[in-house]
Design a protein around this motif. Structure first.
Motif, PDB file in Angstrom:
ATOM      1  N   ALA A 113       0.760  -1.223   0.181  1.00 24.44           N
ATOM      2  CA  ALA A 113      -0.045  -0.098   0.076  1.00 24.44           C
ATOM      3  C   ALA A 113       0.775   1.408   0.024  1.00 24.44           C
ATOM      4  N   LEU A 116       2.180   1.663  -3.411  1.00 27.73           N
ATOM      5  CA  LEU A 116       1.128   2.310  -4.396  1.00 27.73           C
ATOM      6  C   LEU A 116       0.978   3.620  -4.184  1.00 27.73           C
ATOM      7  N   VAL A 117       0.967   4.224  -2.877  1.00 25.63           N
ATOM      8  CA  VAL A 117       0.456   5.570  -2.672  1.00 25.63           C
ATOM      9  C   VAL A 117       1.848   6.341  -3.036  1.00 25.63           C
ATOM     10  N   CYS A 120       1.762   6.861  -6.905  1.00 23.56           N
ATOM     11  CA  CYS A 120       0.601   7.266  -7.513  1.00 23.56           C
ATOM     12  C   CYS A 120       0.782   8.983  -7.028  1.00 23.56           C
ATOM     13  N   SER A 121       1.604   9.242  -6.316  1.00 21.32           N
ATOM     14  CA  SER A 121       1.552  10.738  -5.726  1.00 21.32           C
ATOM     15  C   SER A 121       2.408  11.750  -6.638  1.00 21.32           C
ATOM     16  N   CYS A 136      -4.426   4.577 -10.418  1.00 21.64           N
ATOM     17  CA  CYS A 136      -4.415   5.454  -9.196  1.00 21.64           C
ATOM     18  C   CYS A 136      -5.660   6.508  -9.117  1.00 21.64           C
ATOM     19  N   ILE A 139      -6.761   7.390  -5.380  1.00 24.85           N
ATOM     20  CA  ILE A 139      -5.594   7.338  -4.281  1.00 24.85           C
ATOM     21  C   ILE A 139      -4.735   8.369  -4.112  1.00 24.85           C
ATOM     22  N   LYS A 140      -4.824   9.329  -3.053  1.00 29.14           N
ATOM     23  CA  LYS A 140      -4.001  10.368  -2.872  1.00 29.14           C
ATOM     24  C   LYS A 140      -3.145  10.285  -1.523  1.00 29.14           C
TER      25      LYS A 140
END
Length: 140
Positions: A113, A116-117, A120-121, A136, A139-140
């Motif tokens: 996780a 992924l974060v 996607c940032s 993404c 997701i933020k």
């Protein structure tokens, strides 16, 4: 016919004056051994077998409880149930392994996780993590 008191008018002897035909003389007969009955069976044996099997199908806690109950039942009946002992040991090991696997799974899930974060940032609509294309969106 004269009666001496031991004969009655019909010529028979008085049964009260005669000695008992089966009078017990000497020591009484020895006590006979008890007949063979069903052999003593360990009341916790079947439960211990079930308790050994349960950890292998993912029910370690139930196996632990049944193993303890089987051990107590056997002890009350005067048996030393080694199967119940091993069921308790196997169940404890299964529970420890399960806890370790859950902790490792949670750690891997948190790490994935976090990856992924982080990926996607950057603002990209999709990212590739471990060879899988992941969206993404949201997701933020």
């Amino acid at each position: 016919m004269t009666s001496s008191g031991t004969e009655n008018p019909y010529g028979q002897k008085d049964p009260a004056a005669a000695p008992a035909p089966y009078a017990q003389q000497g020591a009484p007969y020895a006590q006979q051994p008890a007949p063979y009955g069903a052999p003593n069976v360990d009341p916790g044996k079947t439960m211990a077998i079930i308790a050994i099997i349960l950890p292998f199908v993912g029910l370690g806690l139930v196996g632990l409880i049944l193993g303890i109950v089987a051990k107590v039942k056997s002890k009350k009946a005067g048996f030393n149930n080694k199967l119940a002992f091993w069921a308790i040991i196997i169940s404890i090991l299964a529970i420890v392994v399960t806890i370790v696997l859950i902790i490792v799974g949670i750690m891997l899930g948190v790490e994935a996780a976090q990856q992924l974060v982080d990926a996607c940032s950057n603002g990209d609509p999709t990212v590739v993590i471990n060879g899988q294309l992941i969206s993404c969106a949201g997701i933020k």
